[in-house]
Design an enzyme around this catalytic site. Structure first.
Site, PDB file in Angstrom:
ATOM      1  N   ASP A   1       0.816  -1.222   0.000  1.00  0.00           N
ATOM      2  CA  ASP A   1       0.000   0.000   0.000  1.00  0.00           C
ATOM      3  C   ASP A   1       0.850   1.273   0.000  1.00  0.00           C
ATOM      4  O   ASP A   1       0.388   2.326   0.447  1.00  0.00           O
ATOM      5  CB  ASP A   1      -0.952   0.006   1.197  1.00  0.00           C
ATOM      6  CG  ASP A   1      -0.217   0.035   2.534  1.00  0.00           C
ATOM      7  OD1 ASP A   1       1.011  -0.127   2.549  1.00  0.00           O
ATOM      8  OD2 ASP A   1      -0.887   0.228   3.564  1.00  0.00           O
ATOM      9  N   GLU A   2       2.080   1.190  -0.490  1.00  0.00           N
ATOM     10  CA  GLU A   2       2.931   2.375  -0.467  1.00  0.00           C
ATOM     11  C   GLU A   2       3.879   2.369  -1.658  1.00  0.00           C
ATOM     12  O   GLU A   2       4.436   1.331  -2.027  1.00  0.00           O
ATOM     13  CB  GLU A   2       3.738   2.402   0.840  1.00  0.00           C
ATOM     14  CG  GLU A   2       4.575   3.652   1.015  1.00  0.00           C
ATOM     15  CD  GLU A   2       5.273   3.684   2.373  1.00  0.00           C
ATOM     16  OE1 GLU A   2       6.115   4.570   2.578  1.00  0.00           O
ATOM     17  OE2 GLU A   2       4.973   2.809   3.215  1.00  0.00           O
TER      18      GLU A   2
END
Length: 314
Positions: free
Chosen positions: A58-59
């Site tokens: 998620d990054e």
């Protein structure tokens, strides 16, 4: 709930201990679904970047300096378009930080969660960082934070003013240099594409537990096609093929086959998967709950072609 000490990123076992005497509900994790959504979002982000670096599910970091011609106004507008695209396509919000380097951008992205957009121009970096608690700096965990507090250092500004030689004595030269530079918003680490993955795989849950090859193969073939699509997109070839079987009792099993020469042939991939599943099911009476396929020993297709050309003297 945060008031009980439960927050994002802590191990589930810790959360359960903290909520032991409370009426808490823990929902099951669906990593397969998370990864599928992550891949779709990362593909959206990749389309906006001059250079793209994914660091977790998620990054990611995007270098957009060429696309925006160094304009922070253009970068801000680009970030807003990215947020709109992610929401319109996946119905999810995201937080984005825009800054002169990865360190500042990361802190800025965390600044207004959830659904935030924080822009920090170079001339405002120190003003932005100075009042923040040192825990906001990447790499400063709870123990380091507590250690710094015993030195009277609670904010980034205090860390920036702290005697660097004392930092060296306490944390060592490398970590001290990092803390000092980070407190000033200095980060020379470039955004760069990660190396090719060591393997590509897909796994899926069957409609019902089974050891019938006729029920397993259609699912396995679909997974083969999804993995092969990734191979094609990334121009990769493989030498090894594996199957995974998660039994009804949740025990995991695998079987593999390695070829003498690299290939990208989908039919060979499927035929090998069929061969491995048939052999596995003939050897056991296991009821399969989940099945997966994997290719490994990956290489760039162009590298293989260069090797062949060199071998044949062409």
């Amino acid at each position: 709930d945060r008031k009980y000490g439960v927050k994002s990123g802590i191990p589930i076992a810790h959360a359960k201990r903290k909520l032991k005497n409370l009426d808490a509900v823990f929902l099951p994790v669906d990593k397969e679904y998370y990864n599928k959504v992550s891949e779709k979002i990362m593909n959206i982000l990749r389309g906006y970047a001059d250079i793209f670096e994914q660091v977790s599910v998620d990054e990611a970091y995007l270098d957009v300096s060429q696309k925006t011609r160094g304009s922070y106004l253009d970068a801000s507008e680009l970030a807003a378009r990215i947020k709109d695209d992610v929401f319109n396509q996946q119905k999810l919000t995201c937080s984005i930080g825009v800054g002169p380097n990865k360190l500042v951008a990361k802190i800025a992205a965390d600044y207004q969660k959830p659904d935030g957009l924080t822009v920090v121009k170079p001339e405002y970096v120190l003003r932005f960082l100075s009042p923040l608690p040192v825990r906001r700096l990447v790499g400063v965990g709870r123990k380091t934070e507590q250690r710094l507090e015993t030195l009277g250092v609670k904010t980034v500004a205090q860390l920036a003013r702290f005697d660097i030689q004392k930092l060296v004595d306490i944390f060592g030269r490398n970590l001290a240099a990092y803390f000092h530079n980070a407190s000033l918003g200095i980060d020379e680490d470039p955004v760069e594409e990660r190396g090719e993955p060591e393997s590509l795989s897909k796994i899926s849950t069957l409609k019902e537990d089974t050891n019938d090859i006729a029920n397993i193969l259609p699912v396995a073939y679909r997974l083969c096609e999804e993995v092969h699509k990734k191979l094609t997109q990334r121009q990769l070839v493989f030498r090894s093929v594996s199957i995974y079987v998660v039994a009804s009792n949740l025990d995991a099993h695998s079987r593999s086959k390695t070829f003498e020469n690299p290939t990208s042939d989908l039919q060979l991939f499927k035929d090998t998967i069929k061969e491995l599943f048939e052999k596995f099911l003939a050897e056991t009476d296991i009821q399969a709950r989940r099945v997966g396929v994997k290719v490994s020993n990956l290489d760039k297709k162009e590298a293989m072609q260069k090797q062949l050309t060199s071998f044949f003297g062409g």
